[in-house]
Design a protein around this motif. Structure first.
Motif, mmCIF file in Angstrom:
data_model
loop_
_atom_site.group_PDB
_atom_site.id
_atom_site.type_symbol
_atom_site.label_atom_id
_atom_site.label_comp_id
_atom_site.label_asym_id
_atom_site.label_seq_id
_atom_site.Cartn_x
_atom_site.Cartn_y
_atom_site.Cartn_z
ATOM 1 N N ALA A 260 -0.189 3.246 9.041
ATOM 2 C CA ALA A 260 -0.422 4.629 8.623
ATOM 3 C C ALA A 260 -1.891 5.018 8.750
ATOM 4 O O ALA A 260 -2.211 6.166 9.092
ATOM 5 N N HIS B 242 2.831 -1.446 6.521
ATOM 6 C CA HIS B 242 3.003 -0.029 6.817
ATOM 7 C C HIS B 242 1.726 0.751 6.546
ATOM 8 O O HIS B 242 1.418 1.718 7.257
ATOM 9 N N VAL C 150 7.226 4.055 11.237
ATOM 10 C CA VAL C 150 6.774 4.138 9.846
ATOM 11 C C VAL C 150 7.001 5.547 9.315
ATOM 12 O O VAL C 150 7.451 5.738 8.168
ATOM 13 N N VAL D 20 9.401 6.546 6.030
ATOM 14 C CA VAL D 20 8.990 7.366 4.885
ATOM 15 C C VAL D 20 9.922 8.553 4.716
ATOM 16 O O VAL D 20 10.369 8.872 3.605
ATOM 17 N N VAL E 14 3.371 6.565 2.708
ATOM 18 C CA VAL E 14 3.565 5.121 2.578
ATOM 19 C C VAL E 14 3.216 4.658 1.165
ATOM 20 O O VAL E 14 3.916 3.831 0.572
ATOM 21 N N ALA F 215 6.397 2.659 -0.167
ATOM 22 C CA ALA F 215 6.350 1.205 0.009
ATOM 23 C C ALA F 215 6.450 0.412 -1.300
ATOM 24 O O ALA F 215 7.143 -0.616 -1.337
#
Length: 286
Positions: free
Chosen positions: A91, A87, A59, A63, A102, A106
């Motif tokens: 996180a 995610h 993750v 990012v 995120v 995202a």
């Protein structure tokens, strides 16, 4: 807009032509697409198998790779759902600044049909594909992303294409990632039902937005010699009257013969003339 392609590890390894198809479609619509070389797996396999701590660095890498883009386009409902829906969960385990990263990245991640219809506002991408097609809505796109009729709106706008109904379309194909490994007999039975539905539809091609599901269904089709091709939505949308078919990159799954690779913007070695994004390359140069 500054656009990036997240090709997914499954496509990058087994179906790289689908990533190239995404680039072709977006370039046809006047958009360049960058391919950040730092991208890796989204972490879905780890997350779904209970290894959530091991998903943290993935993750974090996601990012870092896609920070700063206006939109990230993904030819997979499954991986898009992982990023947008889970995610943040990963996180939170890591703490620190990852959650903020995120939260920035995202929401800008889109499954291909979402991006074309919702962001670009187009359904006719200039495609031509003279075949009858049935659409299989994969589980993540149907239940988590709720893409609805976006893929079928795109397919209906393809010249020459006849869209036919897929019986029991909302039923899972049985792949489910690690589910197919842990529950093989159940997975095969569910896939068999999907093959039966595809045959019942009378379609020449079964289309979906996830190559993982198509690999499962296509494997069963090939073993039955059922005579139906399986193709990703992006591959159909990339076809034109000048290039009305897709390269044979799906051995055993009904891949068709194709024109000379140079006609597709690639050399025989796989290098591409479709470069988009000078600093980080493109999907076609991966």
């Amino acid at each position: 807009m500054r656009l990036a392609l997240f090709v997914t590890c499954f496509n990058d390894t087994l179906f790289p032509e689908t990533g190239k198809s995404v680039v072709r479609v977006l370039r046809r619509l006047g958009h360049d697409v960058e391919f950040p070389y730092g991208q890796v797996c989204c972490g879905q396999m780890h997350f779904n198998s209970g290894y959530r701590r091991d998903a943290v660095p993935l993750v974090r890498s996601f990012v870092a790779a896609f920070e700063g883009y206006d939109a990230v386009i993904v030819p997979s409902g499954s991986c898009t759902a992982m990023v947008r829906e889970y995610h943040a969960t990963v996180a939170r385990r890591a703490g620190g600044a990852l959650s903020a990263g995120v939260a920035r990245v995202a929401p800008k991640v889109y499954e291909l049909s979402e991006f074309l219809v919702d962001v670009l506002g187009v359904t006719d991408v200039g495609a031509y594909f003279p075949h009858s097609v049935a659409y299989h809505p994969t589980c993540h796109s149907l239940r988590l992303l709720r893409v609805g009729d976006r893929p079928t709106r795109l397919l209906r706008a393809v010249r020459g294409l006849t869209l036919v109904d897929l019986p029991r379309a909302d039923e899972c194909c049985g792949f489910g990632g690690t589910f197919a490994v842990k529950n093989a007999e159940t997975s095969v039975a569910m896939g068999g039902d999907k093959v039966s539905a595809a045959l019942e539809s009378g379609a020449q091609v079964l289309c979906a937005g996830d190559n993982s599901c198509l690999t499962h269904i296509g494997g069963l089709i090939s073993r039955q010699h059922a005579g139906i091709r399986v193709l990703h939505l992006a591959d159909i949308l990339a076809c034109t009257e000048a290039l009305p078919d897709v390269p044979p990159y799906q051995p055993g799954l009904g891949g068709a013969s194709a024109p000379d690779p140079a006609q597709w913007g690639t050399t025989a070695s796989g290098a591409s003339a479709l470069g988009a994004g000078p600093a980080r390359g493109s999907a076609a140069t991966r």
